[in-house]
Write a protein that holds these residues in place. Structure first.
Motif, PDB file in Angstrom:
ATOM      1  N   SER A 121       0.168  -0.933   0.266  1.00 22.00           N
ATOM      2  CA  SER A 121       0.310  -0.044   0.392  1.00 22.00           C
ATOM      3  C   SER A 121       0.646   1.255   0.029  1.00 22.00           C
ATOM      4  CB  SER A 121      -0.694   0.016   0.767  1.00 22.00           C
ATOM      5  OG  SER A 121      -1.261   1.345   1.303  1.00 22.00           O
ATOM      6  N   LEU A 193      -6.128  -4.998  -0.697  1.00 23.88           N
ATOM      7  CA  LEU A 193      -5.728  -4.214   0.106  1.00 23.88           C
ATOM      8  C   LEU A 193      -6.520  -4.912   1.751  1.00 23.88           C
ATOM      9  CD1 LEU A 193      -4.641  -1.237  -1.254  1.00 23.88           C
ATOM     10  CD2 LEU A 193      -2.681  -2.707  -0.506  1.00 23.88           C
ATOM     11  N   ALA A 199      -5.700   0.869   4.086  1.00 25.05           N
ATOM     12  CA  ALA A 199      -5.307   0.403   3.090  1.00 25.05           C
ATOM     13  C   ALA A 199      -6.214   0.737   1.669  1.00 25.05           C
ATOM     14  CB  ALA A 199      -4.304  -0.238   2.562  1.00 25.05           C
TER      15      ALA A 199
ATOM     16  N   VAL B  81      -0.640  -3.370  -6.875  1.00 25.22           N
ATOM     17  CA  VAL B  81      -1.619  -4.428  -5.712  1.00 25.22           C
ATOM     18  C   VAL B  81      -2.118  -5.389  -6.389  1.00 25.22           C
ATOM     19  CG1 VAL B  81      -4.061  -3.796  -4.552  1.00 25.22           C
ATOM     20  CG2 VAL B  81      -2.684  -2.040  -5.061  1.00 25.22           C
TER      21      VAL B  81
END
Lengths: 248, 115
Positions: A121, A193, A199, B81
């Motif tokens: 993150s 996340l 996050a 991510v």
């Protein structure tokens, strides 16, 4: 305490207020104690992101057929544990070849799954803000001064194995506890996340100002009052993902 | 998927090969080539983004530069991510990936990644 703020006025480019505000919230959050890392450690991770861009070993690995084919050491900028330095550098410079093996190795080397999620993150926040500045021709913002205090160390009991490299909070459960938007669909990346719920909240805040809500991604949403069309947004998004070697 | 769908909605028909071509083209998107040039220059750490930035501003103004920079930055985050934490491909994206692979002549590579 004096906190470093992000301000693009000197660049000569007018930036939407909500973009600047969301970046400042992320920057201040970066400096504060997180869920697993202290404020000083979070800022150190951010420093490693910038060091990674000039790291000779990262460049050598990026050019190699396999990142595991080249031995060396990182040009580290902090005293973070080597496994954390390696994770920060890899996520920053070679994201397209990250794998379950990579995540498992990082966890086995002492970066817990929750620490890894929070590290990702922080790295991603710095990459977003620095990438934005580089694109508009502004100087990279000075890193914020760390804020003292202890991490909360709260692991969500709702997180389970859903096939990601780390546990995540399922879609329906996350909606019930107010972590995800109330929507029929949220892309899986929006839940990646969730082992560190703060996050997710930070990423969602940045999404809204820079792109759109997660729930709008799979719709024909057209941005209102923004001087860009959805087609232009999607071309930039897809080109960026292609250049980042992102299959997702 | 979103590129083609959003283009059709406004009466266009975006050429999705614009996403990966080495020689940037508009691909049916206004200022598409200039946007691609900007993305390429920002992501290539050894490049100077200034010329691409100046061309885009000259053609479309600084507001589009800011919006493009915002999307670019956001996908620096989303891509990492997804890749670092192993986000599974969304079901609705699987067919899109197959169609994209067929159009680009990389069916084998796409199937390999889909597993």
């Amino acid at each position: 305490m004096v906190r470093t703020t992000i301000d693009y006025r000197d660049s000569g480019i007018a930036v939407r207020d909500d973009i600047v505000a969301s970046q400042n919230r992320a920057w201040q959050s970066l400096a504060a104690p997180g869920t697993w890392w202290t404020g000083a450690e979070r800022v150190a991770i951010a420093r490693e992101v910038r060091a990674a861009l000039g790291c000779a070993w990262c460049a050598e690995r990026k050019a190699a057929l396999s990142p595991y084919a080249v031995r060396g050491t990182h040009g580290a900028a902090t005293d973070l544990p080597p496994a954390a330095v390696d994770a920060a550098h890899r996520v920053a410079t070679d994201p397209g070849r990250l794998s379950r093996r990579w995540a498992d190795d990082a966890i086995a080397a002492g970066v817990s799954d929750a620490h890894l999620v929070e590290l990702v993150s922080v790295v991603c926040t710095v990459m977003l803000i620095d990438g934005f500045a580089r694109a508009i021709g502004a100087d990279a913002a000075p890193l914020p001064a760390p804020i003292g205090g202890e991490p909360s160390r709260r692991r969500p009991a709702e997180a389970v194995d859903e096939g990601y490299f780390v546990p995540t909070i399922p879609f329906a459960v996350g909606q019930e506890i107010g972590l995800y938007e109330r929507a029929p669909f949220i892309p899986n990346v929006g839940r990646g996340l969730s082992l560190v719920p703060d996050a997710v909240r930070s990423a969602r805040d940045l999404m809204l100002a820079h792109y759109m809500k997660y729930e709008q991604v799979a719709t024909d949403h057209e941005p209102e009052r923004r001087p860009i069309t959805r087609s232009q947004m999607e071309l930039v998004a897809a080109r960026t993902s292609a250049r980042n070697d992102c299959f997702y | 998927m979103a590129l083609r769908a959003s283009s059709k909605k406004t009466g266009g028909d975006a050429d999705i090969t614009a996403i990966t071509r080495d020689d940037p083209i508009d691909g049916g998107v206004a200022h598409g080539a200039l946007l691609c040039e900007l993305v390429d220059a920002v992501i290539d750490a050894s490049a100077d983004p200034a010329p691409a930035r100046q061309r885009l501003v000259a053609a479309a103004g600084p507001d589009l530069l800011v919006e493009a920079a915002a999307v670019l930055g956001m996908f620096h985050l989303n891509d990492r991510v997804a890749d670092a934490l192993g986000a599974p491909l969304d079901g609705l994206m699987v067919d899109y990936r197959r169609n994209l692979g067929a159009k680009m002549g990389i069916t084998d590579q796409i199937e390999g990644r889909l597993g």
